[in-house]
Design a protein around this motif. Structure first.
Motif, short mmCIF file in Angstrom:
data_model
loop_
_atom_site.label_atom_id
_atom_site.label_comp_id
_atom_site.label_asym_id
_atom_site.label_seq_id
_atom_site.Cartn_x
_atom_site.Cartn_y
_atom_site.Cartn_z
N LEU A 37 0.82 -1.20 0.00
CA LEU A 37 0.00 0.00 0.00
C LEU A 37 0.85 1.25 0.00
CD1 LEU A 37 -2.60 -1.01 2.67
CD2 LEU A 37 -2.98 -0.82 0.24
N THR A 39 1.75 4.94 1.55
CA THR A 39 1.86 5.30 2.97
C THR A 39 0.51 5.70 3.53
OG1 THR A 39 4.10 6.05 2.59
CG2 THR A 39 3.03 6.78 4.63
N GLN A 40 -0.29 6.46 2.77
CA GLN A 40 -1.60 6.87 3.23
C GLN A 40 -2.65 6.35 2.24
OE1 GLN A 40 -1.62 11.08 3.83
NE2 GLN A 40 -0.22 11.00 5.56
N ALA A 41 -3.07 5.11 2.46
CA ALA A 41 -4.05 4.51 1.55
C ALA A 41 -5.42 5.09 1.80
CB ALA A 41 -4.07 3.01 1.73
N GLN A 42 -6.11 5.49 0.73
CA GLN A 42 -7.46 6.01 0.85
C GLN A 42 -8.46 4.90 0.54
OE1 GLN A 42 -8.07 9.06 1.93
NE2 GLN A 42 -5.87 9.39 2.12
N ARG A 220 -10.08 -1.49 1.24
CA ARG A 220 -8.71 -1.19 0.83
C ARG A 220 -7.80 -2.32 1.28
NH1 ARG A 220 -9.58 2.45 5.23
NH2 ARG A 220 -8.48 1.79 7.13
N ARG A 221 -6.52 -2.19 0.95
CA ARG A 221 -5.49 -3.05 1.51
C ARG A 221 -4.78 -2.30 2.62
NH1 ARG A 221 -5.65 -4.36 -3.88
NH2 ARG A 221 -5.74 -6.58 -4.35
N GLU A 222 -4.30 -3.05 3.59
CA GLU A 222 -3.67 -2.41 4.75
C GLU A 222 -2.76 -3.42 5.44
OE1 GLU A 222 -5.33 -0.96 9.08
OE2 GLU A 222 -6.44 -0.33 7.30
N ARG A 228 -0.04 -8.32 5.33
CA ARG A 228 -0.86 -7.51 4.44
C ARG A 228 -2.28 -8.06 4.44
NH1 ARG A 228 1.61 -7.07 -1.23
NH2 ARG A 228 1.09 -9.29 -1.19
N CYS A 229 -3.22 -7.16 4.56
CA CYS A 229 -4.62 -7.56 4.71
C CYS A 229 -5.51 -6.88 3.69
CB CYS A 229 -5.13 -7.22 6.12
SG CYS A 229 -4.23 -8.02 7.45
N VAL A 231 -9.31 -5.34 3.56
CA VAL A 231 -10.24 -4.80 4.56
C VAL A 231 -11.65 -4.76 3.96
CG1 VAL A 231 -10.71 -2.90 6.14
CG2 VAL A 231 -8.34 -3.41 5.47
N TRP A 250 -10.53 -7.59 8.87
CA TRP A 250 -9.27 -7.59 8.16
C TRP A 250 -8.95 -9.04 7.81
CZ3 TRP A 250 -10.76 -3.96 11.44
CH2 TRP A 250 -10.35 -2.63 11.26
#
Length: 633
Positions: A37, A39-42, A220-222, A228-229, A231, A250
Motif C-alpha cells: 500500500l 503510505t496513506q491509503a485512501q 482497501r489493503r492495509e 498484508r490484509c 479490509v 481484516w
C-alpha cells in the motif's frame, strides 16, 4: 452501579443470532494489485482496485498460495524452539484443504474467508481455553481525562464447542458479583451459540456467517504489522434478525483468514444494547489465526455529554493447548531414568533432608498443577529475568540457601505475589505495571524474605490427592496466605535485603510506585484482590513494604519525567496457544502530557501481527509510555 447492572444484564439478555452477507462487487485481484500500500491509503470504492506501479511491488506481490496444508517453517528464536515448534502441529488442528479455487476476484475472496471462518470454528470446537476479562469503569478527571472509578474482574474457562459456555474460577465472588452487577442472574457469562459478554466477538457470527445474511464491501489493503490484509466492511442484510455483526474485518492475503474484527452487533433488542469491541487473532499454529485479545470501550467525554455507560475492558484468551489427562497422553508423562546411583555410601535422608525433600515435592506439585490449569506459564525467558533479580539480592546479602530459589509467572492480571516452598510466583499484571528493575526487586524481596525466614507454606500439597480437583475450583483448593506476623517480619527483612543490594540507591522509585498505587487503590479493588497470596493493599490502603512508601519525592502528575507506574499490558506477552511468557520489546514513546502516563489503566490492544514461523513473533503490547520497556538486568 446501576449503569453496570444494566450493562451486564443487557449483554446477557441478548441472544446473538446469525449474521448476514451479500456478494461483494466483482473485482479483479491481479498480481500487481496485490502490491504494498501507499503510505496513506485512501478507501477505494467498490469495483476499483487499481494496481500499484511495478517499482513499488514487494516480494509478496504475487498471488498467495491456497489455504491448503503447507509445510510448517521453523520457529524463530522469539517463538518456541525448533523441536517444540515442529511438535506443535501434533496437538494443533490440521488445516482443512479448501474446495474453492484460488481467489482472483473480491467475490472469491469473500467466499474464501467465509469458508476459513467456518473452518476455524470447527477446528477450535474441542478447545477449552482460559478467558480473562478486566474492566474499569471510567469517570472524568479535569487533569488526567477518563480515569478508573471502579473495576471488575472475571476469570474462567471457555468451552468453544457447539454450545459456547464458561466455567468460572472465581466461585467465591460469583454470588456477590451477580447480585451487584447482574441482578441475581444465576449463570454468569452463560452464552448460547454466540459468545456474549466481553468474549462475544471471538467470531463474527458462529452460525450464519454467509452471503445470505451479510453484505460485504471491499475497502482497501492495509498492513497490520508484517501481514498484508484486505479490509472489508460487513453489514447485516435487512430483515436478517437482531444481533448481527456490524463492523469491519481484516483478512490476511495468503490463506484468507480473518485476523481482526472491529465493530458491534445490531440491531439491539428493545431495552438493551451491545458493546463495541476490537478483536485480534494471532497465527500461532499453521493455517489458523486464533482469537487472542478483545478490547471493549464505551463512553464519550466530550463537553456536555452525559454517559450512561463508560468503561474500558481487556479480554485475554489463552491456554488453547492445555493438556488434558486421559488415555491419549498416558505414556507422555512417563519419565525414564537411565542412570541409577548405587554408591555404597548412599544413605537414607536425615530428618532435615527429608523435610526439605517433602517441601520440594509439595512445591513441584503446586507449580505443576497451576501450570496444568493454565494459571502459571511454563518456565521460560521471563523467569530468567526474575531469577537474575533474585540472585542479585541473594549474592549481595551473602545468603546461601540449601535449595535454589525459583521464579514463575502467574498469567493473570490482578497484582499478586506468593511463594510456595522455594518458588516465588509473581503475576503478569504486577510485572506489567512496575516501572523499573528496583521496583521489581522490591516486590520479589518480600517473597524472598519469607523463604529466608523459613515461612514455608504448602507442605500439605505433597499429598498428591490434594491435587485432584477441577481447574475451575483451583482457587478454592489452593492458598498461600501468611499470617500478619509473618507478613510484618517479611517486610522488615525485605527492606534489609534491599538496603544491602544493588538497588539500595534506587528505592526512591519504589516509593513513587507505592504512592501511585495508594493513589489508585480505592478505585482498583478487583485489580488488588489476590486469589492465592497476600494482597498488596487492603481496604484501599497499601500495606506491602509500607516503610518504603515514605521514600522519594512527592507524586506529581505534572512532572512528565516522573513515571511511577505503567499501564497494564506493557511488559509481558503470553502466547495464547502454549502459554509461554515473553518480555515485550517496545520502542520508547515520548510522554507529552500527564494523560499519557495512565498508571494501572486498561489500554487498547495493538499487536504486531506476523505469520507462524516468520522471523517476527506476534506481540501483544499496547503502546504506552516511554518507561514501557523491559527492566534491565
Amino acid at each position: 452501579m446501576r449503569t453496570c447492572k444494566s450493562m451486564f444484564t443487557a449483554a446477557l439478555l441478548v441472544t446473538v443470532s446469525a449474521a448476514a452477507q451479500q456478494p461483494a462487487e466483482s473485482q479483479s485481484l491481479s498480481p500487481a494489485a496485490n502490491g504494498p500500500l501507499p503510505t496513506q491509503a485512501q478507501p477505494l470504492s467498490v469495483g476499483t482496485v487499481p494496481p500499484l506501479p511495478p517499482d513499488k511491488a514487494s516480494p509478496e506481490s504475487t498471488p498467495a498460495a491456497p489455504a491448503t496444508a503447507a509445510p510448517a517453517p521453523a520457529a524463530p528464536a522469539s517463538q518456541p524452539s525448533a523441536p517444540q515448534a515442529q511438535a506443535q502441529p501434533v496437538t494443533a488442528p490440521s488445516p482443512t484443504p479448501s474446495a474453492l479455487p484460488q481467489p482472483t476476484t473480491m467475490d472469491q475472496v469473500v467466499d474464501r474467508f467465509i469458508e476459513r471462518e467456518h473452518g476455524l470454528i470447527k477446528a477450535l470446537a474441542t478447545r477449552t481455553p482460559v478467558v480473562e476479562t478486566y474492566l474499569q469503569n471510567l469517570t472524568a478527571d479535569p487533569q488526567l481525562g477518563p480515569v478508573p472509578s471502579e473495576d471488575h474482574y472475571f476469570l474462567g474457562r471457555m468451552d468453544m464447542g457447539e454450545t459456547v459456555d464458561r466455567k468460572d474460577y472465581l466461585k467465591d465472588e460469583e454470588k456477590s458479583m451477580q447480585e451487584r452487577l447482574l441482578g441475581g442472574v444465576k449463570k454468569l457469562y452463560k452464552v448460547q451459540y454466540q459468545p456474549l459478554g466481553f468474549s462475544w466477538m471471538v467470531y463474527a457470527d458462529r452460525t450464519d456467517f454467509d452471503r445470505s445474511h451479510y453484505e460485504f464491501h471491499y475497502i482497501r489493503r492495509e498492513f497490520l504489522g508484517d501481514v498484508r490484509c484486505l479490509v472489508f466492511d460487513v453489514t447485516p442484510k435487512k430483515g436478517s434478525g437482531k444481533g448481527r455483526f456490524l463492523g469491519r474485518v481484516w483478512v490476511e492475503d495468503q490463506d484468507y483468514n480473518i485476523v481482526r474484527l472491529n465493530g458491534t452487533y445490531a440491531p439491539a433488542p428493545r431495552n438493551s444494547f451491545f458493546f463495541h469491541m476490537d478483536s485480534w487473532r494471532l497465527n500461532l499454529i499453521p493455517g489458523y489465526w486464533v482469537p487472542a485479545y478483545i478490547y471493549s470501550e464505551e463512553g464519550d467525554f466530550s463537553a456536555g455529554v452525559k454517559n450512561k455507560t463508560a468503561f474500558k475492558a481487556q479480554t485475554r484468551i489463552w491456554g488453547y493447548d492445555l493438556k488434558k489427562g486421559g488415555k491419549d497422553d498416558e505414556l507422555t508423562q512417563i519419565r525414564v531414568d537411565s542412570v541409577k546411583d548405587e554408591t555404597p555410601t548412599q544413605q537414607d535422608a536425615s530428618p532435615l533432608q527429608a523435610e526439605r525433600q517433602w517441601q520440594q515435592q509439595a512445591e513441584d506439585n503446586v507449580i505443576e498443577r497451576l501450570t496444568r490449569a493454565g494459571l502459571v506459564a511454563p518456565e521460560g525467558d521471563v523467569d530468567h529475568i526474575l531469577q537474575t533479580v533474585v540472585n542479585n539480592l541473594l549474592v549481595t546479602n551473602n545468603i546461601d540457601l540449601p535449595r535454589p530459589v525459583r521464579t514463575r509467572v502467574l498469567l493473570t492480571a490482578p497484582l499478586e505475589t506468593f511463594s510456595v516452598g522455594n518458588t516465588i510466583v509473581i503475576s503478569r499484571g504486577l510485572i506489567d505495571v512496575l516501572p523499573d528493575e528496583a521496583s521489581l526487586a522490591a516486590v520479589l524481596s518480600h517473597e524472598l524474605a519469607h523463604i529466608v525466614l523459613g515461612h514455608n507454606l504448602g507442605s500439605k500439597y505433597a499429598f498428591n490427592d490434594r491435587m485432584l480437583f477441577s481447574d475451575d475450583s483451583t482457587y478454592s483448593n489452593l492458598g498461600f496466605k501468611h499470617i500478619p506476623e509473618e507478613e510484618t517480619a517479611a517486610d522488615k527483612k525485605a527492606i534489609d535485603l534491599l538496603n544491602n543490594s544493588p538497588y539500595a540507591q534506587k528505592l526512591d522509585n519504589v516509593g513513587l510506585f507505592l504512592k501511585a498505587l495508594q493513589n489508585r487503590a480505592a478505585n482498583l479493588n478487583a485489580l488488588l484482590t489476590t486469589h492465592l497470596g497476600n494482597p498488596l493493599a487492603e481496604g484501599g490502603t497499601v500495606n506491602r513494604l509500607a516503610a518504603l512508601a515514605t521514600k522519594g519525592p512527592a507524586l506529581d502528575n505534572n512532572k512528565l519525567d516522573q513515571v511511577a507506574a505503567l499501564p497494564l499490558g506493557g511488559r509481558v506477552k503470553i502466547n495464547p496457544w502454549d502459554d509461554k511468557a515473553e518480555m515485550v520489546k517496545t520502542t520508547p514513546v515520548a510522554i507529552t502530557s500527564a494523560r499519557d502516563k495512565m498508571p494501572f489503566e486498561v489500554t487498547p490492544f495493538y499487536p504486531r501481527l506476523a505469520r507462524w514461523g516468520s522471523q517476527t513473533a506476534p506481540s501483544a503490547a499496547p503502546a504506552t509510555s516511554a518507561a514501557n520497556t523491559p527492566a534491565s538486568n
